[in-house]
Scaffold this active site. Structure first.
Site, short mmCIF file in Angstrom:
data_model
loop_
_atom_site.label_atom_id
_atom_site.label_comp_id
_atom_site.label_asym_id
_atom_site.label_seq_id
_atom_site.Cartn_x
_atom_site.Cartn_y
_atom_site.Cartn_z
N LYS A 30 0.84 -1.22 0.00
CA LYS A 30 0.00 0.00 0.00
C LYS A 30 0.86 1.26 0.00
O LYS A 30 2.07 1.19 0.29
CB LYS A 30 -0.90 -0.02 1.23
CG LYS A 30 -0.11 -0.05 2.54
CD LYS A 30 -0.99 -0.35 3.74
CE LYS A 30 -0.14 -0.43 5.00
NZ LYS A 30 -0.95 -0.71 6.19
N TYR A 257 15.25 30.60 6.04
CA TYR A 257 14.08 31.35 6.50
C TYR A 257 14.13 31.54 8.01
O TYR A 257 14.46 30.60 8.75
CB TYR A 257 12.80 30.59 6.12
CG TYR A 257 12.48 30.67 4.65
CD1 TYR A 257 12.02 31.86 4.09
CD2 TYR A 257 12.62 29.56 3.84
CE1 TYR A 257 11.72 31.92 2.73
CE2 TYR A 257 12.32 29.62 2.49
CZ TYR A 257 11.87 30.80 1.94
OH TYR A 257 11.57 30.87 0.61
C1 LIG Z 1 -0.16 -1.59 6.94
C2 LIG Z 1 -0.75 -2.83 7.45
C3 LIG Z 1 0.07 -3.93 7.75
C4 LIG Z 1 1.58 -3.87 7.72
O1 LIG Z 1 2.06 -3.35 8.93
P1 LIG Z 1 3.65 -3.14 9.18
O2 LIG Z 1 3.70 -2.60 10.55
O3 LIG Z 1 4.10 -2.16 8.16
O4 LIG Z 1 4.29 -4.47 9.03
C5 LIG Z 1 -0.55 -5.11 8.12
N1 LIG Z 1 -1.89 -5.20 8.20
C6 LIG Z 1 -2.71 -4.15 7.95
C7 LIG Z 1 -4.18 -4.32 8.07
C8 LIG Z 1 -2.18 -2.93 7.58
O5 LIG Z 1 -2.97 -1.89 7.35
#
Ligand SMILES: *Cc1c(COP(=O)(O)O)cnc(C)c1O
Length: 369
Positions: A30, A257
């Site tokens: 994702k 800045y």
């Molecule tokens: C993002 C996510 C993961 C992965 O988690 P990590 O901490 O990056 O390993 C697993 N399960 C769900 C439902 C997620 O949204």
């Protein structure tokens, strides 16, 4: 932004060794593969033959389906009401959190006359999605009935998500697991025949005995630390930029800045062509470091959108065109993801996903340094 493909594979193998050969691997890709590039991350991981992929949105799922026609793609977050026809068309596996969502998916399956697998999320304490674990007596039967009433509809999995798997104390993981298992008992068939999964990176490493039928690792694959007292991942990302200007700064010269830094004695400063517009956290202003020829050079003044100034007084004869590393290794020195995240007051996830489109993603295949 340099990304080492082999690091992703090595990290996946570490997880595989930990959980053993049984559980399905579902790398979470994702948010554009945690900012590294989803399709490249998928290509990098394919040789390890994962069971499927995890995304968060239907758009991500559609893009991935075009690249991988076969593997299951779990959409782990709830989707907006209008998206179910796209879920069906792209043969995605949605996570269902309530009955209205299931009915909309059912309607899309009927009118698309396609078959669809779905997984049920059980909320065991995360509180953002999923059917309430305390009420499985009610929803378990209803989901089953709706499933049975639609041809091509298959309730193929159940999952939950741990809220504190990064912490060394695993008691909350165990509590949530018991809630999950308890909820399944009041589902018709007791969850039998369904794929059960719960573990993110941290939980898979910490409690491999809870890997069940599958694990959903993310951050560890991309070189982040999964949590306290866990094995380290192989770093995957390096952020580097060139010096585009060098100047001598007499005492009193200010930089950036707000003129938040002034040279106390004669100093030499280098302007580097990377800024918060590239995702270098502005919170590193006056506190972060870069690496130049393997030595630490402090960030001076506020980070601008396009450039960052570092104090190079301690390094001899620096020239325009030399490279400064803000994340990753240079010679014997390393600036780790966790260091950057700590300075920026955030987590490695946000640092990675904050690296902007402007940075070219340069994937280095085996043999590359
Ligand atoms: C993002 C996510 C993961 C992965 O988690 P990590 O901490 O990056 O390993 C697993 N399960 C769900 C439902 C997620 O949204």
């Amino acid at each position: 932004m340099e990304v080492r493909a082999e690091a992703l594979r090595a990290n996946l193998r570490t997880l595989r060794e930990r959980v053993g050969p049984g559980p399905a691997m579902m790398p979470m890709v994702k948010a554009d593969g945690y900012g590294l590039g989803m399709l490249r991350a998928v290509r990098a991981l394919e040789p390890e033959d994962p069971w499927g992929w995890g995304v968060a949105t239907v758009e991500e799922g559609r893009e991935l389906r075009a690249a991988d026609p076969d593997r299951p793609i779990l959409v782990a977050s709830p989707v907006p009401p209008g998206s179910y026809p796209d879920v069906v068309e792209a043969r995605l596996t949605p996570a269902i959190s309530d009955v209205p969502a299931l009915r909309q998916l059912a309607a899309a399956v009927r009118s698309g006359s396609a078959s669809v697998d779905f997984h049920v999320e059980v909320d065991t304490g995360m509180g953002r999605a999923g059917f309430d674990w305390r009420e499985s007596g009610r929803w378990g039967r209803e989901v089953s009935e709706i499933e049975a009433g639609v041809e091509g509809f298959r309730w193929s999995g159940c999952f939950t998500h741990f809220h504190s798997a990064d912490r060394a104390d695993d008691s909350s993981i165990r509590t949530q697991w018991e809630r999950f298992v308890g909820a399944l008992e009041s589902v018709p068939g007791g969850g039998g025949g369904k794929m059960l999964h719960a573990c993110n990176s941290a939980a898979a490493l910490r409690c491999p005995e809870l890997a069940a039928d599958g694990v959903r690792p993310g951050i560890f694959l991309y070189g982040g630390a999964a949590g306290e007292e866990l094995p380290e991942s192989v770093p995957a990302v390096r952020l580097r930029a060139r010096i585009v200007h060098v100047r001598d700064a007499p005492p009193g010269t200010t930089v950036g800045y707000g003129a938040t830094h002034a040279a106390r004695s004669w100093a030499r400063w280098a302007t580097v062509a990377v800024g918060y517009g590239d995702g270098l956290p502005r919170a590193l202003s006056n506190r972060g470091h870069g690496l130049l020829r393997g030595r630490r050079v402090p960030v001076v003044g506020r980070i601008s959108m396009d450039v960052t100034v570092v104090d190079i007084s301690e390094v001899d004869a620096v020239e325009v065109g030399e490279v400064v590393t803000f994340l990753g290794r240079d010679g014997e020195e390393t600036i780790g993801l966790e260091e950057v995240a700590a300075h920026a007051g955030t987590v490695s996830y946000e640092v990675l996903t904050g690296l902007s489109r402007r940075l070219p993603r340069i994937w280095i295949e085996e043999g590359g340094r």
